[in-house]
Design a protein around this motif. Structure first.
Motif, mmCIF file in Angstrom:
data_model
loop_
_atom_site.group_PDB
_atom_site.id
_atom_site.type_symbol
_atom_site.label_atom_id
_atom_site.label_comp_id
_atom_site.label_asym_id
_atom_site.label_seq_id
_atom_site.Cartn_x
_atom_site.Cartn_y
_atom_site.Cartn_z
ATOM 1 N N ALA A 55 0.978 -1.224 0.004
ATOM 2 C CA ALA A 55 0.057 -0.062 0.174
ATOM 3 C C ALA A 55 0.833 1.185 -0.009
ATOM 4 O O ALA A 55 0.663 2.327 -0.683
ATOM 5 N N ILE A 56 1.825 1.049 0.717
ATOM 6 C CA ILE A 56 3.040 2.405 0.604
ATOM 7 C C ILE A 56 3.352 2.714 -0.697
ATOM 8 O O ILE A 56 3.774 1.783 -1.379
ATOM 9 N N GLY A 57 3.292 3.795 -0.944
ATOM 10 C CA GLY A 57 3.502 4.366 -2.294
ATOM 11 C C GLY A 57 2.622 4.503 -3.417
ATOM 12 O O GLY A 57 2.924 4.972 -4.465
ATOM 13 N N GLU A 58 1.723 3.537 -3.006
ATOM 14 C CA GLU A 58 0.305 3.695 -4.076
ATOM 15 C C GLU A 58 -0.524 4.905 -3.958
ATOM 16 O O GLU A 58 -0.422 5.428 -2.637
ATOM 17 N N TYR A 59 -0.975 5.365 -5.038
ATOM 18 C CA TYR A 59 -2.040 6.328 -4.908
ATOM 19 C C TYR A 59 -3.028 6.123 -4.071
ATOM 20 O O TYR A 59 -3.961 4.777 -4.242
ATOM 21 N N ILE A 60 -3.595 6.817 -3.278
ATOM 22 C CA ILE A 60 -4.676 6.697 -2.282
ATOM 23 C C ILE A 60 -5.869 6.511 -3.008
ATOM 24 O O ILE A 60 -6.903 5.562 -2.440
ATOM 25 N N TRP A 61 -6.216 6.927 -4.101
ATOM 26 C CA TRP A 61 -7.365 6.840 -5.036
ATOM 27 C C TRP A 61 -7.400 5.207 -5.485
ATOM 28 O O TRP A 61 -8.663 4.771 -5.892
ATOM 29 N N ASP A 62 -6.186 4.663 -5.794
ATOM 30 C CA ASP A 62 -6.178 3.226 -6.177
ATOM 31 C C ASP A 62 -6.448 2.224 -5.113
ATOM 32 O O ASP A 62 -6.385 1.067 -5.514
ATOM 33 N N ILE A 63 -6.503 2.596 -4.099
ATOM 34 C CA ILE A 63 -6.698 1.391 -2.813
ATOM 35 C C ILE A 63 -7.927 1.171 -2.643
ATOM 36 O O ILE A 63 -8.926 1.778 -2.388
ATOM 37 N N ASP A 64 -8.167 -0.199 -2.814
ATOM 38 C CA ASP A 64 -9.388 -0.667 -2.759
ATOM 39 C C ASP A 64 -9.787 -1.167 -1.320
ATOM 40 O O ASP A 64 -9.409 -2.424 -1.025
ATOM 41 N N THR A 65 -10.420 -0.553 -0.301
ATOM 42 C CA THR A 65 -10.640 -0.543 0.781
ATOM 43 C C THR A 65 -11.413 -1.938 1.170
ATOM 44 O O THR A 65 -11.140 -2.981 2.168
ATOM 45 N N LYS A 66 -12.662 -2.289 0.388
ATOM 46 C CA LYS A 66 -13.347 -3.526 0.341
ATOM 47 C C LYS A 66 -12.475 -4.671 0.259
ATOM 48 O O LYS A 66 -12.633 -5.612 0.967
ATOM 49 N N ALA A 67 -11.606 -4.602 -0.691
ATOM 50 C CA ALA A 67 -10.964 -5.794 -0.968
ATOM 51 C C ALA A 67 -10.007 -6.081 0.029
ATOM 52 O O ALA A 67 -9.751 -7.216 0.388
ATOM 53 N N ILE A 68 -9.386 -5.185 0.721
ATOM 54 C CA ILE A 68 -8.386 -5.331 1.803
ATOM 55 C C ILE A 68 -9.053 -5.881 2.892
ATOM 56 O O ILE A 68 -8.825 -6.927 3.551
#
Length: 223
Positions: A55-68
């Motif tokens: 997750a570190i270094g990724e754009y926050i918009w690209d983080i899929d919270t539901k998948a995590i």
């Protein structure tokens, strides 16, 4: 002609807005720098982050919270999880782990067991508590023992149980902390445990030494 110019201007304005918006959201300030883990954890933060993936270094918009959340829920030790984005560059993970209801000794190891009888951790992975120990030779014996324990849930005698095990196909024993054995089976009605509790208290109050109490029959057998 004027209408055509208006359409062109609107198109150019929308394109410029979209271009500027893309430039803005792709700025480095929106790259994830911190992942915070919250909860009374026996899991280590490193272990949780490893399960989450990069997750570190990724754009926050690209983080899929539901998948995590779904990935973390696959860990049998986790009861619930909530993942949130904190702009501009942080992820917050709130975890609630399962509480042990019982311990089970099985194949020379001691495990923690939830209220539904599911083994979900080794003893050393959870805080040590004063809980009944289920002695089992096979995992499918756990539900049989839980039928007894659920009948005495909330009763005083429940807090006196040291261990419980299947003695044979006709008898289940639970051992109290003073060594007294209570012989029972799954046909014994809940009300009989109330009587056994009172009888045990009276006998101990009179300083009687008890070897066992057998509550499987209409008459209580005490030795």
């Amino acid at each position: 002609m004027k209408a055509f110019l208006k359409i062109i201007l609107l198109f150019l304005f929308a394109a410029a807005f979209f271009y500027m918006d893309q430039i803005f959201i792709q700025r480095d300030i929106f790259r994830v720098e911190k992942v915070w883990i919250f909860g009374e954890l026996n899991l280590t933060s490193r272990e949780v982050k490893k399960q989450m993936g990069t997750a570190i270094g990724e754009y926050i918009w690209d983080i899929d919270t539901k998948a995590i959340e779904e990935i973390l829920k696959e860990d049998i030790r986790i009861e619930s999880v909530k993942v949130k984005k904190i702009l501009p560059d942080e992820i917050r993970v709130e975890i609630k782990e399962k509480d042990p209801s019982y311990y089970a000794q099985y194949k020379d190891r001691v495990y923690t067991v939830d209220e539904n009888g599911n083994i979900f951790a080794y003893l050393e992975e959870t805080p040590i508590r004063d809980l009944p120990l289920l002695l089992v030779k096979k995992e499918d014996q756990i539900p049989e023992l839980l039928k007894i324990l659920k009948k005495i849930k909330g009763k005083k005698i429940e807090k006196l149980i040291s261990q419980i095990y299947i003695y044979n196909k006709w008898c289940i024993n639970f051992v109290l902390f003073d060594g007294t054995i209570v012989k029972t089976d799954n046909d014994v009605e809940e009300r009989k445990y109330d009587v056994a509790e009172r009888l045990y208290s009276e006998l101990k109050l009179n300083q009687n030494e008890l070897e066992y109490m057998d509550i499987r029959f209409s008459d209580y057998i005490v030795k």
